[in-house]
Write a protein that holds these residues in place. Structure first.
Motif, PDB file in Angstrom:
ATOM      1  N   HIS A  71      30.815  70.522-102.639  1.00  0.00           N
ATOM      2  CA  HIS A  71      31.272  70.449-101.343  1.00  0.00           C
ATOM      3  C   HIS A  71      33.018  71.108-101.233  1.00  0.00           C
ATOM      4  CE1 HIS A  71      32.236  66.185-102.109  1.00  0.00           C
ATOM      5  NE2 HIS A  71      33.193  66.388-101.354  1.00  0.00           N
ATOM      6  N   HIS A 104      29.869  75.869-100.652  1.00  0.00           N
ATOM      7  CA  HIS A 104      28.959  75.227-101.443  1.00  0.00           C
ATOM      8  C   HIS A 104      28.462  76.444-102.571  1.00  0.00           C
ATOM      9  CE1 HIS A 104      27.413  71.942 -98.556  1.00  0.00           C
ATOM     10  NE2 HIS A 104      28.996  72.033 -98.804  1.00  0.00           N
ATOM     11  N   SER A 119      25.108  68.934-101.160  1.00  0.00           N
ATOM     12  CA  SER A 119      24.677  67.532-100.495  1.00  0.00           C
ATOM     13  C   SER A 119      24.802  66.175-101.692  1.00  0.00           C
ATOM     14  CB  SER A 119      23.122  67.849-100.318  1.00  0.00           C
ATOM     15  OG  SER A 119      23.041  68.754 -99.155  1.00  0.00           O
ATOM     16  N   HIS A 122      22.764  64.765-105.180  1.00  0.00           N
ATOM     17  CA  HIS A 122      21.506  65.459-105.773  1.00  0.00           C
ATOM     18  C   HIS A 122      21.661  66.042-107.324  1.00  0.00           C
ATOM     19  CE1 HIS A 122      20.089  67.058-101.416  1.00  0.00           C
ATOM     20  NE2 HIS A 122      19.912  65.723-101.616  1.00  0.00           N
ATOM     21  N   GLU A 155      24.776  56.898-102.656  1.00  0.00           N
ATOM     22  CA  GLU A 155      23.353  57.408-102.472  1.00  0.00           C
ATOM     23  C   GLU A 155      22.398  56.715-103.704  1.00  0.00           C
ATOM     24  OE1 GLU A 155      22.642  59.499-100.046  1.00  0.00           O
ATOM     25  OE2 GLU A 155      24.425  60.153 -99.301  1.00  0.00           O
TER      26      GLU A 155
END
Length: 238
Positions: A71, A104, A119, A122, A155
């Motif tokens: 990002h 991105h 994201s 991932h 995450e």
């Protein structure tokens, strides 16, 4: 930052020239701290470690680098330009409607980019799958590298990826964690300890010290995946 003797690339660009390349990319959504926190780690990887070049981006035996912390890709674009993967003249178009340089990265638009990312959470699972796939093909030479941010460990997918890679001894897998104290939850005992508990080889270094980064990147780790935790100044101080 601490560097060794300045190294020029095939394009004639040195590490000291990268801020000028970063300065060509402007915009309100450029996530500056996410870029500046990764600049040293990315440079040492591309300048001294990764076995990939603009001429070998499609070679089966190339090293793979996956930017999970996607990002804030300006440092990534700057390093790719310095190494000749893309034309520096395209940098001012960053974030534009017709620009290949999105907020991105897009693997279909930028040479050398392995995954479209941004994201959080991932990239590490994708790197695990890449390393496993190369092993299944009998390709034991290529190294797989992935750069993640410490906040990505909020995450759950990353915890699963770390456990799987350790259990399967994916020794061609390497993770660089940029630790700028931005995680919401963190891992009990610290990032490196959690990897070690899952069977990984670990190193924790100053993320601005190029010599320390290189030594950590090239440490031997037979039979185990390897993680380098690169500590940089806290996010709010960027």
């Amino acid at each position: 930052m601490t560097t060794n003797a300045p190294a020029k690339t095939a394009t004639g660009i040195r590490f000291e020239d990268l801020p000028a390349l970063l300065g060509l990319m402007t915009g309100a959504e450029k996530h500056g701290p996410a870029a500046t926190s990764t600049l040293d780690a990315l440079w040492v990887l591309y300048d001294r470690v990764l076995r990939v070049s603009p001429e070998t981006v499609d070679a089966q035996d190339r090293d793979r680098f996956l930017l999970s912390k996607g990002h804030g890709p300006m440092a990534y674009y700057a390093v790719l330009a310095a190494k000749g993967f893309l034309d520096r003249e395209v940098l001012p178009s960053f974030g534009g409607y017709d620009s290949p340089l999105g907020h991105h990265p897009d693997r279909t638009l930028v040479s050398g980019v392995e995954i479209a990312s941004g994201s959080l959470g991932h990239g590490l699972p994708l790197a695990v799958g890449t390393a496993l796939g190369l092993r299944a093909q009998g390709l034991t030479g290529p190294a797989v590298w992935v750069l993640v941010g410490d906040a990505e460990f909020d995450e759950g997918s990353n915890a699963e990826a770390v456990a799987f890679a350790g259990a399967y001894g994916l020794d061609r897998l390497h993770v660089v964690v940029i630790d700028n104290s931005s995680a919401t939850h963190g891992w009990q005992g610290g990032i490196a300890q959690r990897f070690a508990a899952e069977g990984w080889s670990t190193a924790t270094v100053d993320g601005r010290d190029h010599g320390a980064l290189y030594r950590a990147y090239t440490a031997e780790h037979p039979g185990r995946p390897h993680v380098v935790v690169a500590r940089v100044e806290p996010k709010e101080n960027h």
